[in-house]
Design a protein around this motif. Sequence first.
Motif, PDB file in Angstrom:
ATOM      1  N   ASP A 124       0.819  -1.217   0.000  1.00 22.90           N
ATOM      2  CA  ASP A 124       0.000   0.000   0.000  1.00 22.90           C
ATOM      3  C   ASP A 124       0.856   1.272   0.000  1.00 22.90           C
ATOM      4  N   SER A 125       2.131   1.128  -0.358  1.00 28.74           N
ATOM      5  CA  SER A 125       3.018   2.300  -0.392  1.00 28.74           C
ATOM      6  C   SER A 125       3.468   2.626  -1.815  1.00 28.74           C
ATOM      7  N   TYR A 126       3.742   3.903  -2.027  1.00 24.67           N
ATOM      8  CA  TYR A 126       4.190   4.366  -3.346  1.00 24.67           C
ATOM      9  C   TYR A 126       5.672   4.723  -3.302  1.00 24.67           C
ATOM     10  N   TYR A 127       6.381   4.400  -4.387  1.00 17.74           N
ATOM     11  CA  TYR A 127       7.815   4.675  -4.514  1.00 17.74           C
ATOM     12  C   TYR A 127       8.082   5.348  -5.866  1.00 17.74           C
ATOM     13  N   LEU A 128       9.222   6.063  -5.924  1.00 21.81           N
ATOM     14  CA  LEU A 128       9.593   6.707  -7.194  1.00 21.81           C
ATOM     15  C   LEU A 128      10.138   5.679  -8.173  1.00 21.81           C
ATOM     16  N   ARG A 129       9.707   5.778  -9.413  1.00 21.95           N
ATOM     17  CA  ARG A 129      10.262   4.915 -10.455  1.00 21.95           C
ATOM     18  C   ARG A 129      11.235   5.733 -11.316  1.00 21.95           C
ATOM     19  N   SER A 130      10.895   7.006 -11.514  1.00 25.61           N
ATOM     20  CA  SER A 130      11.725   7.866 -12.368  1.00 25.61           C
ATOM     21  C   SER A 130      11.936   9.205 -11.657  1.00 25.61           C
ATOM     22  N   TYR A 131      13.074   9.797 -11.903  1.00 26.33           N
ATOM     23  CA  TYR A 131      13.368  11.106 -11.305  1.00 26.33           C
ATOM     24  C   TYR A 131      13.066  12.252 -12.271  1.00 26.33           C
ATOM     25  N   PHE A 132      12.479  11.942 -13.438  1.00 26.33           N
ATOM     26  CA  PHE A 132      12.282  12.954 -14.479  1.00 26.33           C
ATOM     27  C   PHE A 132      11.350  14.084 -14.018  1.00 26.33           C
ATOM     28  N   LEU A 133      10.104  13.734 -13.669  1.00 28.27           N
ATOM     29  CA  LEU A 133       9.151  14.778 -13.256  1.00 28.27           C
ATOM     30  C   LEU A 133       9.545  15.384 -11.917  1.00 28.27           C
ATOM     31  N   LEU A 134      10.144  14.562 -11.036  1.00 28.23           N
ATOM     32  CA  LEU A 134      10.611  15.096  -9.754  1.00 28.23           C
ATOM     33  C   LEU A 134      11.667  16.178  -9.999  1.00 28.23           C
ATOM     34  N   GLY A 135      12.579  15.900 -10.941  1.00 23.90           N
ATOM     35  CA  GLY A 135      13.612  16.881 -11.292  1.00 23.90           C
ATOM     36  C   GLY A 135      12.990  18.171 -11.801  1.00 23.90           C
ATOM     37  N   ILE A 136      11.946  18.039 -12.643  1.00 24.54           N
ATOM     38  CA  ILE A 136      11.266  19.235 -13.164  1.00 24.54           C
ATOM     39  C   ILE A 136      10.609  19.998 -12.008  1.00 24.54           C
ATOM     40  N   SER A 137      10.054  19.246 -11.042  1.00 26.52           N
ATOM     41  CA  SER A 137       9.399  19.920  -9.909  1.00 26.52           C
ATOM     42  C   SER A 137      10.412  20.740  -9.114  1.00 26.52           C
ATOM     43  N   PHE A 138      11.656  20.225  -8.979  1.00 26.18           N
ATOM     44  CA  PHE A 138      12.690  20.991  -8.271  1.00 26.18           C
ATOM     45  C   PHE A 138      13.126  22.210  -9.091  1.00 26.18           C
ATOM     46  N   LEU A 139      13.128  22.064 -10.436  1.00 27.52           N
ATOM     47  CA  LEU A 139      13.439  23.221 -11.291  1.00 27.52           C
ATOM     48  C   LEU A 139      12.401  24.326 -11.088  1.00 27.52           C
ATOM     49  N   PHE A 140      11.125  23.926 -11.000  1.00 31.75           N
ATOM     50  CA  PHE A 140      10.047  24.895 -10.769  1.00 31.75           C
ATOM     51  C   PHE A 140      10.252  25.593  -9.424  1.00 31.75           C
ATOM     52  N   GLU A 141      10.635  24.813  -8.394  1.00 33.81           N
ATOM     53  CA  GLU A 141      10.874  25.400  -7.073  1.00 33.81           C
ATOM     54  C   GLU A 141      12.018  26.422  -7.140  1.00 33.81           C
ATOM     55  N   GLY A 142      13.071  26.050  -7.892  1.00 33.50           N
ATOM     56  CA  GLY A 142      14.220  26.949  -8.045  1.00 33.50           C
ATOM     57  C   GLY A 142      13.831  28.238  -8.757  1.00 33.50           C
ATOM     58  N   TRP A 143      13.016  28.107  -9.809  1.00 31.57           N
ATOM     59  CA  TRP A 143      12.606  29.295 -10.572  1.00 31.57           C
ATOM     60  C   TRP A 143      11.722  30.207  -9.724  1.00 31.57           C
ATOM     61  N   LYS A 144      10.882  29.591  -8.856  1.00 30.57           N
ATOM     62  CA  LYS A 144      10.041  30.381  -7.939  1.00 30.57           C
ATOM     63  C   LYS A 144      10.929  31.277  -7.073  1.00 30.57           C
ATOM     64  N   LYS A 145      12.073  30.724  -6.620  1.00 23.96           N
ATOM     65  CA  LYS A 145      12.981  31.503  -5.766  1.00 23.96           C
ATOM     66  C   LYS A 145      13.588  32.661  -6.557  1.00 23.96           C
ATOM     67  N   ILE A 146      13.937  32.402  -7.826  1.00 23.73           N
ATOM     68  CA  ILE A 146      14.504  33.473  -8.668  1.00 23.73           C
ATOM     69  C   ILE A 146      13.480  34.598  -8.830  1.00 23.73           C
TER      70      ILE A 146
END
Lengths: 149, 164
Positions: A124-146
């Motif tokens: 009943d637990s979820y795990y990451l299979r790919s870091y692709f969208l996660l990486g994009i989410s961190f890029l969005f967080e970084g751009w928010k800071k800029i």
Amino acid sequence: MILIALFAFGAVICIHVLFVRLLIKAKASFSPQIWLLYSLCIVNVISVVIVSRSDLLYHLLVLNALTYSYFHLFNMSDTARRIKLLILIHRGKNITNDNYSIESMIEVRLQRLHKMRQIYQDADSYYLRSYFLLGISFLFEGWKKILAR
Amino acid sequence: MNSIVITGIAIFFAILLIHIVVWNILRPKSEITALFALFIIFPAMMFIPMAIFASTAGVVEITLLYYALAAAYIQSYPGFKITIPSFKILQIIYEQRRSGAKKEEIAEKFDRHELIDDRLNLLVVDRLAIREGPIWVLTWRGKVLVYFFIFFRKKIYGMELGEG
């Protein structure tokens, strides 16, 4: 050159519509977003073969930027909460926990991320299979800071 | 051709730089209007006279490249304003990557106000829907948007409407 780029963009949309309709007919479980990416890859490969070297960079930039915008439009039709709320109102339904709860919203997104092969479920637990969208989410967080958000 | 690509990209990054500076100094109240003015209207004031009066080679090509890049950025912008739920879910799963994240644990990190009430308020602000007593009603703008997406999903793609 402009017309070829616009034609190629139109081809991406037509191929995507064709893929989606065929997959629906085949009753397959699929992510339409992933198939938009496949459609773009096909047109990119064809472009590399037929567009002249001197125009290729321009062509690929325009084609991929326009398709990225279209991806957002398509995604909005699929995932946007505002559109979902507008449709519920259109159907005369009250906005209640029964027809739009946090649990159902998360369930839909988990299924979508699973179809996009970004996560997998074990027991009943979820795990990451790919870091692709996660990486994009961190890029969005970084751009928010800029942008000082 | 390289000069067209370089010029289109250079104009886009120049506008992007102005955008970063303006947003850091004074945050516009209506961000989407300001973004539209900065990325669409302001460059058009430069491209239109160039196309009409100057014999600059490749103005149309530069214009298309610039607007393709600008449209891509503007489409991404809502993601910089709010937390995209799917991104938040991925980050929660990443934080709990050793033990895995259960659905209930993910749901705990969201609140109804942020997910639903804020969205409903935005429908009012954007004049897409109004509340008449206990009932929500679409405005004509809201109806146009709903009919567009129904046409887009059902008629063009043959798909059911999105799950939101």
